[in-house]
Design a protein around this motif. Structure first.
Motif, PDB file in Angstrom:
ATOM      1  N   PHE A 160      -9.141   3.542  -2.013  1.00 49.55           N
ATOM      2  CA  PHE A 160      -9.988   2.371  -2.223  1.00 49.55           C
ATOM      3  C   PHE A 160     -11.432   2.799  -1.987  1.00 49.55           C
ATOM      4  O   PHE A 160     -11.693   3.678  -1.166  1.00 49.55           O
ATOM      5  CB  PHE A 160      -9.638   1.268  -1.216  1.00 49.55           C
ATOM      6  CG  PHE A 160      -8.202   0.853  -1.243  1.00 49.55           C
ATOM      7  CD1 PHE A 160      -7.776  -0.141  -2.104  1.00 49.55           C
ATOM      8  CD2 PHE A 160      -7.275   1.461  -0.411  1.00 49.55           C
ATOM      9  CE1 PHE A 160      -6.437  -0.523  -2.130  1.00 49.55           C
ATOM     10  CE2 PHE A 160      -5.946   1.088  -0.421  1.00 49.55           C
ATOM     11  CZ  PHE A 160      -5.528   0.096  -1.289  1.00 49.55           C
TER      12      PHE A 160
ATOM     13  N   PHE B  85      -5.337   4.996   7.774  1.00 56.42           N
ATOM     14  CA  PHE B  85      -6.345   5.188   6.729  1.00 56.42           C
ATOM     15  C   PHE B  85      -7.381   6.209   7.168  1.00 56.42           C
ATOM     16  O   PHE B  85      -7.907   6.124   8.280  1.00 56.42           O
ATOM     17  CB  PHE B  85      -7.075   3.870   6.446  1.00 56.42           C
ATOM     18  CG  PHE B  85      -6.212   2.801   5.854  1.00 56.42           C
ATOM     19  CD1 PHE B  85      -5.999   2.749   4.489  1.00 56.42           C
ATOM     20  CD2 PHE B  85      -5.617   1.843   6.666  1.00 56.42           C
ATOM     21  CE1 PHE B  85      -5.210   1.749   3.934  1.00 56.42           C
ATOM     22  CE2 PHE B  85      -4.821   0.845   6.127  1.00 56.42           C
ATOM     23  CZ  PHE B  85      -4.614   0.797   4.757  1.00 56.42           C
TER      24      PHE B  85
ATOM     25  N   MET C 163      -6.606  -4.040  -1.648  1.00 55.85           N
ATOM     26  CA  MET C 163      -6.368  -3.711  -0.240  1.00 55.85           C
ATOM     27  C   MET C 163      -5.876  -4.950   0.487  1.00 55.85           C
ATOM     28  O   MET C 163      -6.335  -6.062   0.243  1.00 55.85           O
ATOM     29  CB  MET C 163      -7.633  -3.192   0.437  1.00 55.85           C
ATOM     30  CG  MET C 163      -7.456  -2.986   1.935  1.00 55.85           C
ATOM     31  SD  MET C 163      -8.740  -1.997   2.666  1.00 55.85           S
ATOM     32  CE  MET C 163      -7.939  -0.416   2.571  1.00 55.85           C
TER      33      MET C 163
ATOM     34  N   ILE D  41       0.849  -1.192   0.000  1.00 53.82           N
ATOM     35  CA  ILE D  41       0.000   0.000   0.000  1.00 53.82           C
ATOM     36  C   ILE D  41       0.885   1.243   0.000  1.00 53.82           C
ATOM     37  O   ILE D  41       1.886   1.306   0.714  1.00 53.82           O
ATOM     38  CB  ILE D  41      -0.968  -0.006   1.201  1.00 53.82           C
ATOM     39  CG1 ILE D  41      -2.005  -1.115   0.999  1.00 53.82           C
ATOM     40  CG2 ILE D  41      -1.637   1.351   1.383  1.00 53.82           C
ATOM     41  CD1 ILE D  41      -2.977  -1.283   2.126  1.00 53.82           C
TER      42      ILE D  41
ATOM     43  N   TRP E  21      -7.839  -4.619   6.019  1.00 57.88           N
ATOM     44  CA  TRP E  21      -9.301  -4.638   5.927  1.00 57.88           C
ATOM     45  C   TRP E  21      -9.917  -5.159   7.214  1.00 57.88           C
ATOM     46  O   TRP E  21     -10.902  -4.628   7.708  1.00 57.88           O
ATOM     47  CB  TRP E  21      -9.750  -5.470   4.726  1.00 57.88           C
ATOM     48  CG  TRP E  21     -11.237  -5.570   4.603  1.00 57.88           C
ATOM     49  CD1 TRP E  21     -12.002  -6.681   4.749  1.00 57.88           C
ATOM     50  CD2 TRP E  21     -12.154  -4.499   4.325  1.00 57.88           C
ATOM     51  NE1 TRP E  21     -13.329  -6.389   4.587  1.00 57.88           N
ATOM     52  CE2 TRP E  21     -13.452  -5.051   4.319  1.00 57.88           C
ATOM     53  CE3 TRP E  21     -12.012  -3.140   4.089  1.00 57.88           C
ATOM     54  CZ2 TRP E  21     -14.589  -4.293   4.079  1.00 57.88           C
ATOM     55  CZ3 TRP E  21     -13.147  -2.382   3.847  1.00 57.88           C
ATOM     56  CH2 TRP E  21     -14.419  -2.953   3.837  1.00 57.88           C
TER      57      TRP E  21
ATOM     58  N   CYS F 224     -13.777  -6.853   0.868  1.00 56.12           N
ATOM     59  CA  CYS F 224     -12.530  -6.098   0.877  1.00 56.12           C
ATOM     60  C   CYS F 224     -12.326  -5.486  -0.510  1.00 56.12           C
ATOM     61  O   CYS F 224     -12.425  -6.191  -1.518  1.00 56.12           O
ATOM     62  CB  CYS F 224     -11.377  -7.046   1.211  1.00 56.12           C
ATOM     63  SG  CYS F 224      -9.763  -6.276   1.235  1.00 56.12           S
TER      64      CYS F 224
END
Length: 111
Positions: free
Chosen positions: A38, A95, A49, A32, A54, A45
């Motif tokens: 995403f 995230f 990812m 990542i 996830w 998921c």
């Protein structure tokens, strides 16, 4: 009906001292990249990812997707968002999880 959720990789840490001391060498431990986006639509998921990431963020994704907001009593400036990190202790990724608001129907003029 659930809402689509935008998941953006905001920051990726890299703890080389911990990797050297405790981790067995792994190729492609985390692919990542910061800024990668995403879109989640349901419990699946998103493609590309990390499954482990996830598992860490999906409860928050689902809460926001089903109308939940103000997670942890006002923790985020935007109540329809959350900042969650994956559970990788060697290279955690933070995230930003946000509700994607539906675009209003646009009126198009006929020519």
């Amino acid at each position: 009906m659930s809402k689509k959720i935008k998941i953006t990789a905001i920051r990726k840490a890299d703890y080389k001292d911990l990797q050297q001391k405790y981790e067995n060498p792994i190729q492609h431990a985390c692919d990542i990249q910061e800024g990668q986006v995403f879109i989640a639509n349901g419990w699946r998921c998103p493609e590309g990812m990390c499954e482990s990431a996830w598992e860490s963020i999906s409860p928050f994704v689902m809460t926001l997707a089903h109308g939940g907001e103000n997670i942890y009593d006002g923790w985020m400036k935007n109540p329809k968002s959350a900042m969650i990190s994956c559970n990788d202790g060697f290279r955690p990724v933070s995230f930003l999880i946000e509700v994607l608001e539906e675009e209003k129907n646009k009126n198009y003029e006929r020519r």
